[in-house]
Write an enzyme that holds these catalytic residues in place. Structure first.
Site, PDB file in Angstrom:
ATOM      1  N   LEU A 295       0.812  -1.210   0.000  1.00 17.45           N
ATOM      2  CA  LEU A 295       0.000   0.000   0.000  1.00 17.45           C
ATOM      3  C   LEU A 295       0.845   1.259   0.000  1.00 17.45           C
ATOM      4  O   LEU A 295       0.329   2.352  -0.169  1.00 17.45           O
ATOM      5  CB  LEU A 295      -0.867   0.009   1.260  1.00 17.45           C
ATOM      6  CG  LEU A 295      -2.142  -0.839   1.172  1.00 17.45           C
ATOM      7  CD1 LEU A 295      -2.806  -0.889   2.522  1.00 17.45           C
ATOM      8  CD2 LEU A 295      -3.079  -0.272   0.127  1.00 17.45           C
ATOM      9  N   ARG A 296       2.127   1.083   0.198  1.00 13.89           N
ATOM     10  CA  ARG A 296       2.958   2.261   0.361  1.00 13.89           C
ATOM     11  C   ARG A 296       2.901   3.157  -0.864  1.00 13.89           C
ATOM     12  O   ARG A 296       2.852   4.372  -0.767  1.00 13.89           O
ATOM     13  CB  ARG A 296       4.398   1.829   0.639  1.00 13.89           C
ATOM     14  CG  ARG A 296       4.997   2.570   1.793  1.00 13.89           C
ATOM     15  CD  ARG A 296       6.406   2.124   2.062  1.00 13.89           C
ATOM     16  NE  ARG A 296       6.427   1.122   3.107  1.00 13.89           N
ATOM     17  CZ  ARG A 296       7.260   0.098   3.109  1.00 13.89           C
ATOM     18  NH1 ARG A 296       8.117  -0.060   2.137  1.00 13.89           N
ATOM     19  NH2 ARG A 296       7.242  -0.774   4.084  1.00 13.89           N
ATOM     20  N   GLY A 297       2.906   2.541  -2.023  1.00 14.58           N
ATOM     21  CA  GLY A 297       2.862   3.311  -3.256  1.00 14.58           C
ATOM     22  C   GLY A 297       1.591   4.123  -3.361  1.00 14.58           C
ATOM     23  O   GLY A 297       1.608   5.298  -3.709  1.00 14.58           O
TER      24      GLY A 297
END
Lengths: 358, 596
Positions: A295-297
């Site tokens: 989910l970081r992106g």
């Protein structure tokens, strides 16, 4: 740049010299390198974007841009004498300095841009026992390290790909948690260390471990400018700067101030910026299309787009903002086959046009 | 290769230059000009890369440079292997113990502030060792954060990097090269031609004054920048160095404004060593297409403006490059001879090699050196408890920390690839596939990779040891193929590289991919008998070098000849399987590395 910090740390040594007196090259005088400049500005607006990694050709002014950044950062209130740079309005209850004081005096300081030199040792990065005090007075006292000085500012590592692996691990761990915990030499101390990590390097010296790439919020591929006019302009300005650095900086001061004001306003407005569900969905779709891990992106994409909207004075995040930050937010997160020659940036661009122009 | 190309290509011009080249006069004049230009603004020009062996000529050049220094300009000599804390500064143990308080001292780089720092044996520096020096050159200050010290010292100096490297692969790390504006090669200058510099200290002092006021006409500035682009020099540091050099030359000549001839000299000095020598029509390969981002560079279409001045400058650069190539060509030839005669480098390793690691508690380790600083650090908190009455430090065995040197033996994988016609027809694609497969393995282990290819008449090190996958990929993609099989040359080049890697404390692993049918002798003759004899001899020499060797037979069917050759060098032999070649190779190499 970090005048206060330097005096504090260095005055005990007899042969210490004053810092370099030549003012740094002004940020607004930098020709080109728009991607890098924008990435730095966005992180100055919203620190939670998670840092910048500038990778690319030599002699493109990566270091110049990051050094110039210090002058753009809005000044901040800090507790006087606190080596951890606590905010008087929100004092860290665990701060080793402020938590034992009853009253706090506030003072205004420039936000720190701390450079981590190659060859730095762990004790100076994390902080360690103050050796002199321990030897002379037999006192156990913690001497804060670079992570303390960088709290609420930027931490810059040039040639990050040459940094020792164990130091990189420490840096990323602290950058992610926002706290520095030191357990060594009989000391047990924790303090806040929230900073924007900025790294730069040249891929010809060696690649960065893939698991590190993803930990930087945005990635900028820095290229040598090819436009002849731009190249002449760069050399001409640099020549003017070297000829008379003070005059040159004075000439650009107003532009730098204007930019600083813009950053401050954007920061203040950041929480009022709205992101519609449609935009959020597009962001998610883009990440799915690219198959970027985790989910970081997606979070970075949203935050960078919001910071860009705030910087441009808008009230809502549009698809155009998403499009503008897609490449720096996602290009380094694609699942990478070390032998895949196709350019990650090009893949992001293709996905962007597929999602947006569908 | 280089000898071939430059000698063959520039026959016409070479005749004119031959005489000047033979007596080395031009090169000394050039070295003198470089010395004078550098002294006008050492920090601004970054440094001088001085290539050449230890000897009277180099000593003389250095003495001349020192003679021209102003009284307040330091000249600091930095020997090879200077520890980082002496280089950058830190806590002085000697003074700290004497005075009883922690005392820091400046490092050598900071002592060179305002003058010149001279690094000896710069070709032995790793790029991580060079990085702090590069950073000091960049920022004009030294910044350290280590072992209880935090300090910034002014360090505006110019660097002289003495490079005694042999062969094109052994040279100063790129991150340092990039920050030095000037370069000279003293290798072929006979001592009798080394004459005292014409300029005196007062000339330099006068030039310094004029330099700060020198004006560069706009047209000249533009031309200087454009020429760099046309000469395929991407970095913008180069035109800045060139600009400064042109101002320095103008100042030395007594011009208040930079003239075209000043600019010409500056271009030759700064750009000359950076560009490949000009090529003749049939040799000039089309320039490699810019790799990526074609689409997002609309401005690239804009043609570079061309002017008369620019043409002159380009000509100056090309002439300088040609001179350099002639010099290198002669050298490569003499080295080839030296190598063919057989020469084994020293391989001994001193103790305590490797990068210093974090100190560790001693715990019975008697063989290590004690790390004083961390020992003090460990003992310090307990002094009160232990009762320090007599002012002496009370140390216990548990306080002792020892120095550790990290010496993880790095693996350096050397690929020796048969790119001859027979191999190209049959198996080159398989071979490339196998190497690529292996690369992902090396990437995970962070090994160094280098690539030697042999074809036609000679072998060539396409890639000296690197960790950069980007470069490996590029070299592999551009691997030319075809021609005869100079296996003997390939093997002896592999041995040279393996020995140089061992000298650096690395463990080489040579992976040979060939059908073992060498048909070119070391003297380039195609006499089968001589070729076979040379190949066999080269194989046995390679075996004697002590490196681990893997031999992959790329013939269609495993051949007894290749097996015999592999045995001669004591290699592990395996036929390269027709398909799925990649996994087999990767597996074999993994096992070999793993066993160590």
């Amino acid at each position: 740049m970090l005048g206060g910090f330097c005096v504090f740390m260095v005055c005990r040594f007899e042969s210490a010299q004053p810092g370099v007196t030549v003012p740094p090259y002004p940020f607004s005088a930098i020709v080109g390198q728009d991607d890098l400049k924008r990435a730095l500005i966005l992180c100055a607006i919203d620190a939670s974007i998670g840092g910048v990694l500038a990778f690319g050709d030599r002699g493109t002014g990566k270091t110049t841009a990051i050094r110039a950044l210090a002058a753009l950062l809005p000044p901040q209130n800090v507790v006087e004498g606190c080596p951890y740079r606590c905010d008087p309005a929100a004092i860290d209850p665990t701060c080793p300095h402020c938590s034992i004081l009853k009253s706090h005096k506030s003072t205004t300081r420039q936000a720190p841009v701390v450079t981590l030199p190659l060859g730095a040792t762990e004790d100076r990065v994390l902080g360690a026992l103050d050796l002199e005090r321990a030897l002379v007075k037999g006192e156990m006292r913690f001497e804060p390290g670079l992570l303390a000085s960088a709290n609420r500012g930027f931490l810059y590592v040039d040639e990050v790909n040459l940094l020792d692996d164990h130091l990189v691990d420490v840096l990323l761990d602290v950058a992610a948690s926002g706290r520095n915990t030191v357990e060594r030499e009989g000391l047990s101390i924790a303090h806040a260390a929230r900073f924007v990590l900025v790294g730069s390097g040249n891929p010809e010296e060696g690649d960065l471990r893939p698991q590190l790439l993803d930990r930087f919020g945005v990635f900028v591929d820095v290229r040598t400018p090819v436009n002849p006019k731009e190249r002449v302009q760069i050399v001409r300005r640099r020549d003017a700067y070297e000829r008379a650095p003070k005059t040159f900086c004075a000439d650009w001061k107003n532009k730098d101030r204007k930019l600083q004001k813009q950053i401050m306003e954007a920061r203040a407005r950041l929480n009022e910026i709205e992101t519609s569900d449609a935009v959020l969905e597009t962001a998610a779709e883009l990440c799915i299309t690219l198959g970027s891990d985790g989910l970081r992106g997606e979070l970075t994409l949203q935050r960078a787009a919001r910071a860009l909207a705030a910087f441009e004075g808008e009230t809502t995040v549009t698809h155009e903002h998403l499009r503008a930050v897609a490449r720096p937010s996602l290009a380094h997160r694609l699942r990478k086959d070390p032998l895949d020659d196709s350019d990650a940036s090009a893949r992001v661009d293709r996905a962007v046009s597929a999602v947006f122009d569908a | 290769m280089i000898a071939e190309r430059s000698a063959g290509a520039f026959e016409a011009r070479r005749a004119a230059l031959d005489r000047a080249y033979a007596n080395g006069l031009i090169f000394w004049e050039r070295a003198e000009l470089v010395g004078a230009v550098f002294l006008v603004d050492p920090a601004g020009l970054g440094g001088v890369h001085v290539r050449g062996p230890v000897g009277p000529v180099r000593d003389f050049w250095l003495a001349q440079v020192q003679r021209l220094l102003a009284a307040d300009q330091p000249f600091v000599s930095i020997p090879a292997g200077t520890p980082e804390d002496r280089l950058l500064g830190g806590i002085s143990l000697e003074r700290s113990l004497r005075t009883g308080a922690l005392t820091a001292e400046r490092g050598l780089l900071s002592e060179a502030d305002g003058g010149i720092a001279c690094v000896r044996m710069a070709e032995r520096l790793e790029s991580s060792d060079a990085a702090p020096i590069a950073s000091a050159l960049e920022c004009g200050e030294v910044h350290i954060e280590r072992a209880g010290t935090s300090r910034r010292d002014r360090a505006g100096f110019g660097l002289i990097a003495l490079d005694e490297g042999e062969g094109p692969d052994e040279t100063v790390p790129a991150n340092l090269m990039e920050r030095m504006g000037l370069s000279i090669d003293l290798t072929d200058i006979p001592p009798r031609l080394a004459m005292a510099f014409e300029a005196g200290p007062h000339d330099i002092a006068a030039a310094k004054l004029a330099y700060s006021k020198a004006i560069v006409p706009d047209a000249i500035l533009e031309a200087i920048v454009h020429v760099a682009a046309r000469a395929q020099i991407g970095s913008l540091r180069a035109p800045l160095f060139c600009l400064r050099a042109s101002k320095a030359i103008a100042a030395l000549e007594g011009h208040s404004e930079v003239t075209e001839s000043d600019a010409r000299s500056a271009c030759a000095l700064v750009y000359g060593p950076l560009v490949a020598p000009p090529q003749t029509e049939e040799e000039a390969a089309p320039p490699p297409p810019p790799e990526q981002h074609e689409a997002d560079r609309p401005d690239q279409a804009e043609p570079l403006p061309e002017g008369v001045l620019e043409e002159q400058l380009i000509q100056a650069v090309q002439n300088a490059a040609l001179l350099g190539a002639l010099q290198t060509a002669a050298r490569v030839e003499s080295q080839r001879r030296a190598h063919a005669e057989g020469r084994y480098g020293a391989k001994s390793r001193g103790g305590g090699k490797g990068r210093p690691d974090r100190p560790r508690p001693a715990r019975g380790r008697r063989t290590h050196r004690i790390d004083l600083l961390s020992t003090l650090r460990a003992a310090a908190p307990w002094q009160k408890l232990r009762g320090r009455g007599d002012g002496r430090l009370k140390l216990r065995a548990s306080d002792l920390n020892v120095k550790r040197h990290r010496h993880r033996a790095e693996s350096s994988v050397i690929f020796v690839v048969d790119a001859s016609g027979s191999a190209a027809l049959n198996r080159l694609a398989d071979v490339k596939g196998a190497i690529e497969m292996l690369l992902s393995e090396c990437y995970a282990r962070r090994d160094l990779v280098s690539l030697i290819a042999f074809r036609d008449e000679t072998s060539e090190t396409l890639l000296s040891p690197t960790r950069s996958l980007t470069r490996v990929r590029r070299a592999l993609a551009g691997l030319p193929a075809g021609g005869t099989t100079p296996l003997a040359d390939g093997l002896s080049q592999a041995r040279g590289l393996a020995e140089s890697e061992m000298g650096r404390g690395r463990t080489p692993l040579i992976v040979i991919l060939s059908d073992g049918r060498g048909n070119v002798a070391l003297n380039r003759s195609t006499d089968r008998e001589i070729a076979r004899g040379d190949t066999d001899k080269a194989a046995r020499r390679l075996g004697a070098s002590g490196a681990s060797i893997l031999f992959f037979d790329t013939s269609r069917r495993p051949s007894p000849g290749a097996k015999a050759l592999s045995d001669a060098m004591g290699a592990a032999y395996a036929p390269l399987p027709p398909s799925h070649a990649s996994q087999a190779v990767a597996g074999a190499v993994r096992n070999t590395i793993g066993r160590r």
